[in-house]
Scaffold this motif. Structure first.
Motif, short mmCIF file in Angstrom:
data_model
loop_
_atom_site.label_atom_id
_atom_site.label_comp_id
_atom_site.label_asym_id
_atom_site.label_seq_id
_atom_site.Cartn_x
_atom_site.Cartn_y
_atom_site.Cartn_z
N UNK A 240 0.68 -1.90 -0.22
CA UNK A 240 -0.22 0.15 0.12
C UNK A 240 0.55 1.72 -0.51
N UNK A 241 1.62 1.27 -0.56
CA UNK A 241 3.15 2.71 -1.28
C UNK A 241 2.92 3.58 -2.70
N UNK A 242 2.27 4.57 -2.08
CA UNK A 242 2.27 5.38 -2.98
C UNK A 242 2.69 6.54 -3.01
N UNK A 243 4.45 6.47 -4.01
CA UNK A 243 5.15 6.94 -3.82
C UNK A 243 5.10 8.22 -4.97
N UNK A 244 5.51 9.79 -5.26
CA UNK A 244 4.91 10.39 -6.06
C UNK A 244 6.03 10.72 -6.80
N UNK A 245 5.48 11.18 -8.58
CA UNK A 245 6.72 11.48 -8.98
C UNK A 245 8.12 12.26 -8.48
N UNK A 246 9.60 11.62 -9.24
CA UNK A 246 10.44 12.31 -8.45
C UNK A 246 11.24 11.55 -7.28
N UNK A 247 10.40 10.49 -7.17
CA UNK A 247 10.62 10.42 -5.50
C UNK A 247 11.71 9.52 -5.38
#
Length: 267
Positions: A240-247
């Motif tokens: 359940x991990x969502x990483x934004x752009x460029x993380x």
């Protein structure tokens, strides 16, 4: 914050049709299998050409325009993800051939290998699986089905993938696990990265993004990584991990589940 367009540049994405009408990005996970099966049906069944059925491919072959060549070819090597793989058929160089090395295994025929792709010895495929142009599937990779791999990707040595998407330029080069996950364009997973997809306890996922809290009632939910995100070696994203752009995720980090804004640094 959590729509597909928030995380990915879809204007020129190979699989942009998959995301149409989707408001919450994780809902795409439920579409992967049927979309991949339809794409394989449309593009063609490489597995059928190779008589997919569990046998180890006995000889290296070149796939070119619907035909299988097991002789009269010459391979000069080169990085397929950069368009540098050189293939000659009957003395003439061709730019739209795929190479499948001896030792690969296709457990069924629901697999497509696009022109320019390379499959190394020991890779194992279950369908439906689509491998895009210029992608390299390295020795010992295990693609367990519902795998959608774009242009110029790397599915690395002993990397396991199931029910997941790798958008154009995404790379999981070494010892990775991708389960029920989406890698955006040019995402890179450091060696040993694991995108865990199953909670120990069967409970909904709760993601807070801005002022909103989303309750996601699905059993399996890996990681969704926006365009350009990267993980360091031996990192783990919890289910359940969502990483934004460029993380960026530092090496040896266990990332708690949740939403991370673009350009987050997690250590």
């Amino acid at each position: 914050m959590v729509s597909p367009s928030d995380l990915f540049d879809l204007e020129e994405a190979t699989f942009k049709e998959l995301f149409k009408g989707v408001d919450l990005v994780w809902d795409v996970l439920d579409r992967i299998k049927s979309f991949t099966a339809d794409l394989v049906d449309y593009a063609g069944h490489t597995g059928a050409l190779l008589r997919g059925g569990g046998e180890v491919l006995p000889r290296t072959v070149v796939l070119h325009r619907g035909r299988v060549f097991d002789c009269d070819y010459k391979l000069l090597g080169g990085d397929p993800t950069k368009g540098e793989m050189r293939v000659f058929l009957n003395g003439q160089e061709v730019t739209d051939a795929a190479v499948v090395y001896a030792g690969a295994v296709f457990l069924d025929d629901q697999v497509h290998i696009a022109p320019g792709a390379v499959v190394e010895p020991g890779a194992l495929f279950k369908g439906p699986t689509y491998i895009g142009p210029g992608t390299e599937v390295r020795q010992g990779a295990y693609l367990r089905g519902s795998c959608l791999v774009g242009v110029g990707c790397v599915v690395g040595h002993t990397t396991e993938m199931k029910s997941s998407i790798m958008m154009d330029g995404a790379k999981a080069g070494h010892f990775a696990y991708l389960g029920d996950s989406i890698l955006g364009r040019n995402v890179n997973l450091g060696a040993g990265t694991k995108l865990a997809n199953l909670k120990i306890l069967e409970r909904p996922y709760h993601l807070k993004a801005g002022d909103s809290v989303y309750h996601v009632a699905r059993r399996k939910f890996g990681a969704i990584m926006g365009d350009g995100a990267q993980t360091g070696c031996n990192s783990v994203t919890n289910p359940g991990t969502v990483l934004g752009r460029g993380s960026l995720v530092a090496p040896c980090t266990s990332v708690p589940a949740g939403y991370y804004k673009p350009k987050s640094v997690i250590r």
